[in-house]
Design a protein around this motif. Sequence first.
Motif, PDB file in Angstrom:
ATOM      1  N   ASN A  87       0.801  -1.136  -0.175  1.00 42.66           N
ATOM      2  CA  ASN A  87       0.071   0.212  -0.339  1.00 42.66           C
ATOM      3  C   ASN A  87       0.828   1.232  -0.121  1.00 42.66           C
ATOM      4  N   GLY A  88       2.021   1.231   0.047  1.00 40.46           N
ATOM      5  CA  GLY A  88       2.925   2.449  -0.216  1.00 40.46           C
ATOM      6  C   GLY A  88       3.536   2.962   1.131  1.00 40.46           C
ATOM      7  N   CYS A  89       3.193   2.555   2.157  1.00 40.73           N
ATOM      8  CA  CYS A  89       3.544   3.153   3.217  1.00 40.73           C
ATOM      9  C   CYS A  89       5.074   2.676   3.716  1.00 40.73           C
ATOM     10  N   THR A  90       5.730   3.543   4.561  1.00 37.65           N
ATOM     11  CA  THR A  90       7.052   3.471   4.771  1.00 37.65           C
ATOM     12  C   THR A  90       7.207   2.336   5.740  1.00 37.65           C
ATOM     13  N   VAL A  91       7.989   1.336   5.419  1.00 35.12           N
ATOM     14  CA  VAL A  91       8.050   0.287   6.611  1.00 35.12           C
ATOM     15  C   VAL A  91       9.024   0.579   7.572  1.00 35.12           C
ATOM     16  N   ASP A  92       8.953  -0.045   8.925  1.00 34.89           N
ATOM     17  CA  ASP A  92       9.833   0.344  10.101  1.00 34.89           C
ATOM     18  C   ASP A  92      10.646  -0.996  10.287  1.00 34.89           C
ATOM     19  N   TRP A  93      11.836  -0.471  10.662  1.00 27.80           N
ATOM     20  CA  TRP A  93      12.792  -1.497  11.049  1.00 27.80           C
ATOM     21  C   TRP A  93      12.571  -2.086  12.575  1.00 27.80           C
ATOM     22  N   ASN A  94      12.235  -3.179  12.608  1.00 29.46           N
ATOM     23  CA  ASN A  94      12.042  -3.763  13.959  1.00 29.46           C
ATOM     24  C   ASN A  94      13.457  -4.522  14.448  1.00 29.46           C
TER      25      ASN A  94
END
Length: 141
Positions: A87-94
């Motif tokens: 969906n084009g959101c910026t993913v977060d690094w966990n």
Amino acid sequence: MNRRDFLNWIGVGFVASFLPVAIAACSDNEETTTATPGEFQAVATVTALNAEGHLLDESSPIGSISIVENPSNPEQFLAVNPTCTHNGCTVDWNSEAGKYVCPCHGAEYSPEGEVLKGPAMDSLPTYEVKVEGDEILARVI
């Protein structure tokens, strides 16, 4: 007002309503501006990555980039475009889980950008990374 004038005004209104769409389609989109394949660009420093554990630069010379240490080889770095393919959101690094997580719909990706959990179907685009001195260089694959 006669019929001809009325139809002219309707036509002008119709054209004017599509003007913003045409302008937006022709404008530069920061997300799609990338270097051509083959060009290494300086995107970060090893010092900054070691201090933060993860680097995100949404306006780097090659486009949006997320850089992490390779879990299987700490001497190497991995870089992906952090834009979720669902969906084009910026993913977060966990960092605790060692994976990227999309805050919008929960898609999960490996450090290499491979889909671990949907709804995303496609992997994150990756970059080739090399280190020269303290600089981390990346290029579009």
